[in-house]
Design a protein around this motif. Structure first.
Motif, PDB file in Angstrom:
ATOM      1  N   TRP A   1      -7.079  15.520   3.945  1.00  0.00           N
ATOM      2  CA  TRP A   1      -6.486  15.006   5.187  1.00  0.00           C
ATOM      3  C   TRP A   1      -6.884  13.547   5.400  1.00  0.00           C
ATOM      4  CZ3 TRP A   1      -3.349  17.779   8.484  1.00  0.00           C
ATOM      5  CH2 TRP A   1      -3.238  19.152   8.216  1.00  0.00           C
TER       6      TRP A   1
ATOM      7  N   TYR B   1      -3.591  25.076  -5.084  1.00  0.00           N
ATOM      8  CA  TYR B   1      -3.560  25.676  -3.753  1.00  0.00           C
ATOM      9  C   TYR B   1      -2.175  26.221  -3.428  1.00  0.00           C
ATOM     10  CZ  TYR B   1      -8.127  23.757  -2.391  1.00  0.00           C
ATOM     11  OH  TYR B   1      -9.458  23.468  -2.306  1.00  0.00           O
TER      12      TYR B   1
ATOM     13  N   ARG C   1      -2.054  18.927  -0.871  1.00  0.00           N
ATOM     14  CA  ARG C   1      -2.456  20.233  -1.377  1.00  0.00           C
ATOM     15  C   ARG C   1      -2.261  20.245  -2.887  1.00  0.00           C
ATOM     16  NH1 ARG C   1       0.578  24.526   1.625  1.00  0.00           N
ATOM     17  NH2 ARG C   1       2.312  24.321   0.165  1.00  0.00           N
TER      18      ARG C   1
ATOM     19  N   SER D   1       0.903  26.032   6.675  1.00  0.00           N
ATOM     20  CA  SER D   1      -0.324  26.247   7.431  1.00  0.00           C
ATOM     21  C   SER D   1      -1.327  25.149   7.123  1.00  0.00           C
ATOM     22  CB  SER D   1      -0.941  27.598   7.072  1.00  0.00           C
ATOM     23  OG  SER D   1      -2.231  27.710   7.637  1.00  0.00           O
ATOM     24  N   PRO D   2      -1.883  24.494   8.152  1.00  0.00           N
ATOM     25  CA  PRO D   2      -2.841  23.413   7.886  1.00  0.00           C
ATOM     26  C   PRO D   2      -4.025  23.859   7.035  1.00  0.00           C
ATOM     27  CG  PRO D   2      -2.144  23.359  10.176  1.00  0.00           C
ATOM     28  CD  PRO D   2      -1.592  24.616   9.588  1.00  0.00           C
ATOM     29  N   THR D   3      -4.376  25.114   7.106  1.00  0.00           N
ATOM     30  CA  THR D   3      -5.547  25.589   6.369  1.00  0.00           C
ATOM     31  C   THR D   3      -5.330  25.585   4.860  1.00  0.00           C
ATOM     32  OG1 THR D   3      -4.834  27.883   6.583  1.00  0.00           O
ATOM     33  CG2 THR D   3      -6.289  27.049   8.291  1.00  0.00           C
ATOM     34  N   THR D   4      -4.075  25.451   4.428  1.00  0.00           N
ATOM     35  CA  THR D   4      -3.795  25.450   2.991  1.00  0.00           C
ATOM     36  C   THR D   4      -3.819  24.050   2.395  1.00  0.00           C
ATOM     37  OG1 THR D   4      -1.403  25.289   3.278  1.00  0.00           O
ATOM     38  CG2 THR D   4      -2.357  27.499   3.262  1.00  0.00           C
TER      39      THR D   4
ATOM     40  N   GLU E   1      -1.599  22.260  19.597  1.00  0.00           N
ATOM     41  CA  GLU E   1      -2.036  22.540  18.235  1.00  0.00           C
ATOM     42  C   GLU E   1      -1.387  21.555  17.256  1.00  0.00           C
ATOM     43  OE1 GLU E   1      -2.897  27.354  18.488  1.00  0.00           O
ATOM     44  OE2 GLU E   1      -1.319  26.583  17.193  1.00  0.00           O
ATOM     45  N   ARG E   2      -2.051  21.386  16.129  1.00  0.00           N
ATOM     46  CA  ARG E   2      -1.471  20.547  15.085  1.00  0.00           C
ATOM     47  C   ARG E   2      -0.216  21.215  14.557  1.00  0.00           C
ATOM     48  NH1 ARG E   2      -5.495  17.684  10.936  1.00  0.00           N
ATOM     49  NH2 ARG E   2      -6.334  17.235  13.019  1.00  0.00           N
TER      50      ARG E   2
END
Length: 127
Positions: A117, A101, A97, A110-113, A44-45
């Motif tokens: 990229w 955010y 970010r 968390s990468p989703t935040t 995973e990243r």
């Protein structure tokens, strides 16, 4: 349009150093939360380091070996990597970010935040 472009990856022997760069266009790092992540094949990243231009944060696995910094005049984020080990082999990504955010703080990785990229730059460390 926001673009983050990484460079500086390559192949080095264990114990060597590399400096990664992440140049931004259409975006100003300023005091936003910016970070480096990496992803090895089949894994995973994972977050590596982050900063808001004031405080810097590091994963335990790289603490004392890697240094994150940013040059707002050049709109460029850096990751100085020293004492590289084979376990550092991965594709490295920069991410940004905006303040809307959330700010940088311990655990906020968390990468989703992260909204923006780069495309990644490969780092390979041989023993």
């Amino acid at each position: 349009q926001v673009q983050l472009v990484e460079s500086g990856g390559g192949s080095v022997q264990a114990g060597g150093s590399l400096r990664l760069s992440c140049a931004a266009s259409g975006y100003a790092y300023s005091s936003d939360c910016v970070a480096w992540f990496r992803q090895a094949p089949g894994k995973e990243r994972e977050w590596v380091a982050g900063t808001d231009g004031g405080v810097s944060y590091y994963a335990d696995s790289v603490k004392g070996r890697f240094t994150i910094s940013q040059d707002n005049a050049k709109n460029t984020l850096y990751l100085q990597m020293n004492s590289l080990i084979p376990e550092d082999t991965a594709m490295y990504y920069c991410a940004a970010r905006p303040l809307s955010y959330g700010r940088c703080y311990s655990g906020s990785w968390s990468p989703t935040t992260f909204a923006y990229w780069g495309q990644g730059t490969q780092v390979t460390v041989s023993s």
